[in-house]
Design a protein around this motif. Structure first.
Motif, PDB file in Angstrom:
ATOM      1  N   CYS A 293       0.888  -1.172  -0.021  1.00  0.00           N
ATOM      2  CA  CYS A 293       0.021  -0.041  -0.140  1.00  0.00           C
ATOM      3  C   CYS A 293       0.864   1.277  -0.005  1.00  0.00           C
ATOM      4  N   THR A 294       2.088   1.147   0.331  1.00  0.00           N
ATOM      5  CA  THR A 294       3.042   2.575   0.276  1.00  0.00           C
ATOM      6  C   THR A 294       4.329   2.123   0.055  1.00  0.00           C
ATOM      7  N   LEU A 295       5.209   3.002  -0.073  1.00  0.00           N
ATOM      8  CA  LEU A 295       6.795   2.664  -0.262  1.00  0.00           C
ATOM      9  C   LEU A 295       7.525   2.568   0.873  1.00  0.00           C
ATOM     10  N   GLY A 296       6.828   2.687   1.902  1.00  0.00           N
ATOM     11  CA  GLY A 296       7.650   2.660   3.508  1.00  0.00           C
ATOM     12  C   GLY A 296       8.549   3.828   3.573  1.00  0.00           C
ATOM     13  N   GLU A 297       8.113   5.117   3.256  1.00  0.00           N
ATOM     14  CA  GLU A 297       9.206   6.134   3.071  1.00  0.00           C
ATOM     15  C   GLU A 297       9.444   6.771   4.611  1.00  0.00           C
ATOM     16  N   GLU A 298       8.791   6.457   5.537  1.00  0.00           N
ATOM     17  CA  GLU A 298       9.172   7.085   6.771  1.00  0.00           C
ATOM     18  C   GLU A 298       9.761   5.864   7.794  1.00  0.00           C
ATOM     19  N   GLY A 299      10.044   4.775   7.058  1.00  0.00           N
ATOM     20  CA  GLY A 299      10.866   3.872   7.889  1.00  0.00           C
ATOM     21  C   GLY A 299      12.278   4.175   8.602  1.00  0.00           C
ATOM     22  N   GLU A 300      12.719   3.729   9.579  1.00  0.00           N
ATOM     23  CA  GLU A 300      13.943   3.869  10.280  1.00  0.00           C
ATOM     24  C   GLU A 300      14.992   3.122   9.526  1.00  0.00           C
ATOM     25  N   VAL A 301      16.034   3.759   9.248  1.00  0.00           N
ATOM     26  CA  VAL A 301      17.109   2.922   8.391  1.00  0.00           C
ATOM     27  C   VAL A 301      18.134   2.304   9.386  1.00  0.00           C
ATOM     28  N   ILE A 302      18.525   1.145   9.081  1.00  0.00           N
ATOM     29  CA  ILE A 302      19.536   0.406   9.992  1.00  0.00           C
ATOM     30  C   ILE A 302      21.100   0.732   9.471  1.00  0.00           C
ATOM     31  N   PRO A 303      21.092   0.430   8.395  1.00  0.00           N
ATOM     32  CA  PRO A 303      22.727   0.521   8.015  1.00  0.00           C
ATOM     33  C   PRO A 303      23.031   2.132   8.129  1.00  0.00           C
ATOM     34  N   PRO A 304      24.231   2.058   8.664  1.00  0.00           N
ATOM     35  CA  PRO A 304      24.637   3.951   8.663  1.00  0.00           C
ATOM     36  C   PRO A 304      24.957   4.362   7.109  1.00  0.00           C
ATOM     37  N   GLU A 305      25.429   3.568   6.491  1.00  0.00           N
ATOM     38  CA  GLU A 305      25.654   3.912   5.092  1.00  0.00           C
ATOM     39  C   GLU A 305      24.518   4.370   4.203  1.00  0.00           C
ATOM     40  N   LEU A 306      23.517   3.860   4.760  1.00  0.00           N
ATOM     41  CA  LEU A 306      22.116   4.328   4.136  1.00  0.00           C
ATOM     42  C   LEU A 306      21.185   5.295   4.870  1.00  0.00           C
ATOM     43  N   ALA A 307      21.707   5.897   5.840  1.00  0.00           N
ATOM     44  CA  ALA A 307      21.279   6.866   6.831  1.00  0.00           C
ATOM     45  C   ALA A 307      20.673   8.012   5.847  1.00  0.00           C
ATOM     46  N   HIS A 308      21.247   8.510   4.868  1.00  0.00           N
ATOM     47  CA  HIS A 308      21.011   9.551   3.996  1.00  0.00           C
ATOM     48  C   HIS A 308      19.645   9.309   3.216  1.00  0.00           C
ATOM     49  N   LEU A 309      19.145   8.200   3.271  1.00  0.00           N
ATOM     50  CA  LEU A 309      18.060   7.909   2.369  1.00  0.00           C
ATOM     51  C   LEU A 309      16.542   8.325   3.259  1.00  0.00           C
ATOM     52  N   ALA A 310      16.745   8.688   4.578  1.00  0.00           N
ATOM     53  CA  ALA A 310      15.645   8.827   5.602  1.00  0.00           C
ATOM     54  C   ALA A 310      14.796   9.868   5.174  1.00  0.00           C
ATOM     55  N   ALA A 311      13.522   9.895   5.615  1.00  0.00           N
ATOM     56  CA  ALA A 311      12.631  10.984   5.232  1.00  0.00           C
ATOM     57  C   ALA A 311      12.924  12.272   5.976  1.00  0.00           C
ATOM     58  N   ASP A 312      13.943  12.388   6.875  1.00  0.00           N
ATOM     59  CA  ASP A 312      14.470  13.736   7.383  1.00  0.00           C
ATOM     60  C   ASP A 312      15.729  14.036   6.758  1.00  0.00           C
ATOM     61  N   ARG A 313      16.107  13.409   5.823  1.00  0.00           N
ATOM     62  CA  ARG A 313      17.531  13.695   4.994  1.00  0.00           C
ATOM     63  C   ARG A 313      17.247  13.879   3.399  1.00  0.00           C
ATOM     64  N   ASP A 314      17.503  12.862   2.856  1.00  0.00           N
ATOM     65  CA  ASP A 314      17.267  12.737   1.223  1.00  0.00           C
ATOM     66  C   ASP A 314      15.740  12.561   1.034  1.00  0.00           C
ATOM     67  N   ASP A 315      15.050  11.639   1.840  1.00  0.00           N
ATOM     68  CA  ASP A 315      13.835  11.438   1.534  1.00  0.00           C
ATOM     69  C   ASP A 315      13.717  10.624   0.303  1.00  0.00           C
ATOM     70  N   THR A 316      14.548   9.835   0.274  1.00  0.00           N
ATOM     71  CA  THR A 316      14.607   8.856  -1.170  1.00  0.00           C
ATOM     72  C   THR A 316      14.577   7.441  -0.748  1.00  0.00           C
ATOM     73  N   LEU A 317      13.975   7.047   0.725  1.00  0.00           N
ATOM     74  CA  LEU A 317      13.817   5.718   1.052  1.00  0.00           C
ATOM     75  C   LEU A 317      13.000   4.932   0.361  1.00  0.00           C
ATOM     76  N   GLY A 318      11.700   5.373   0.131  1.00  0.00           N
ATOM     77  CA  GLY A 318      10.791   4.989  -0.617  1.00  0.00           C
ATOM     78  C   GLY A 318      11.369   3.969  -1.942  1.00  0.00           C
ATOM     79  N   GLU A 319      11.914   5.048  -2.693  1.00  0.00           N
ATOM     80  CA  GLU A 319      12.451   4.650  -3.981  1.00  0.00           C
ATOM     81  C   GLU A 319      13.356   3.441  -3.623  1.00  0.00           C
ATOM     82  N   TYR A 320      14.361   3.407  -2.861  1.00  0.00           N
ATOM     83  CA  TYR A 320      15.158   2.500  -2.522  1.00  0.00           C
ATOM     84  C   TYR A 320      14.504   1.098  -1.863  1.00  0.00           C
TER      85      TYR A 320
END
Length: 303
Positions: free
Chosen positions: A42-69
């Motif tokens: 139903c959603t892309l999960g854009e607001e999920g909390e990112v575990i790996p530090p190297e992916l932290a930039h994807l988070a909604a409060d940074r690049d907001d690209t987690l959904g695409e990932y």
């Protein structure tokens, strides 16, 4: 969709990774047996909390690209499970992740929590009419643990079931995801016994597991032991959200939980099962849902 396989299963989930944690072995088993397994997320999960530090930039409060990932993670997970029919409700990005209950993201007009029920369910009804499933799987009325998107997915699934029935296809059996309490308690006992070899920062509790029910409420148990490897690989594919170590896993809270390859379901709509707990989500060949569609709905229906 033409030339449909004889057995067809539809699963409705809120975010990428929910399907694998809850139903990965079931999906792999039925896909391997030749059933059409259709997943609607139903959603892309854009607001999920990112575990790996190297992916932290994807988070909604940074690049907001987690959904695409997470679209890519989900595709990889489905490849591991052998599931070839995956769709996003209304198209990828139509509904945004609402975040946890009570946060400001719940108020965004585009979030799934605020979606018009009949509109969202209408998108699902189109999938139902296209694939004509005999079995539907989703959450209980609390979404397993109170997440607004999970609650809304439950509502959309049941309303979509109703709308599709009005247009000519009544799904024979509707299930909610659950886990019997005895199984969860035994899993945590194994986890505690791991002692110094325990890989995570702490241990979750039975209350942290969504959808725990008394054992006698379980309707169907699907033995997915032969598909443990596929479920594990699919969970690893969701690396932004899940850390896997042997028979245990953790989410962003770093609290370990037991891994289950045998998965459980409680029937809430449709034709009656035979006496005792079943081992198959599908009705017997030639079964008719209409004969007993008035069976009680454990969650009271879509609201």
């Amino acid at each position: 969709m033409t030339d449909l396989p004889a057995r067809r299963l539809l699963l409705v989930h809120a975010h990428p990774d929910d399907e694998t944690i809850n139903n990965g072995a079931t999906m792999a088993k039925y896909a391997a047996e030749g059933a059409l397994v259709t997943l609607v997320t139903c959603t892309l999960g854009e607001e999920g909390e990112v575990i790996p530090p190297e992916l932290a930039h994807l988070a909604a409060d940074r690049d907001d690209t987690l959904g695409e990932y997470r679209i890519g993670e989900l595709a990889s997970a489905m490849a591991e499970l052998g599931v070839t029919d995956h769709r996003f409700l209304g198209g990828a990005g139509r509904y945004r992740d609402s975040g946890m209950m009570g946060v400001s993201q719940n108020d965004r007009e585009e979030c799934f929590w605020r979606a018009d029920l009949d509109e969202a369910a209408g998108h699902l009804a189109e999938v139902i009419l296209d694939t004509r499933p005999q079995a539907l799987v989703t959450y209980d009325s609390n979404g397993g643990y109170g997440h607004p998107d999970h609650i809304q997915a439950h509502r959309v699934a049941l309303r979509g079931y109703e709308l599709a029935a009005e247009r000519g296809h009544r799904i024979a059996r509707v299930y909610q995801i659950c886990t019997p309490r005895s199984i969860v308690e035994a899993g945590f006992a194994r986890l505690a016994a791991a002692g110094k070899d325990f890989p995570f920062g702490g241990i979750a509790s039975v209350d942290d597991v969504p959808g725990v029910v008394d054992d006698d409420l379980v309707t169907v148990t699907v033995d997915g032991a032969d598909f443990t490897g596929q479920k594990t690989a699919a969970m690893r594919a969701h690396a932004s959200q899940i850390a896997v170590d042997g028979p245990f896993f953790a989410l962003s809270n770093d609290l370990g939980q037991p891994f289950f390859a045998t998965e459980h379901y409680r029937q809430v709509r449709g034709e009656a099962l035979t006496e005792g707990r079943g081992d198959d989500l599908f009705p017997a060949e030639g079964g008719s849902a209409s004969a007993s569609d008035a069976a009680s709905d454990a969650d009271g229906g879509a609201r």
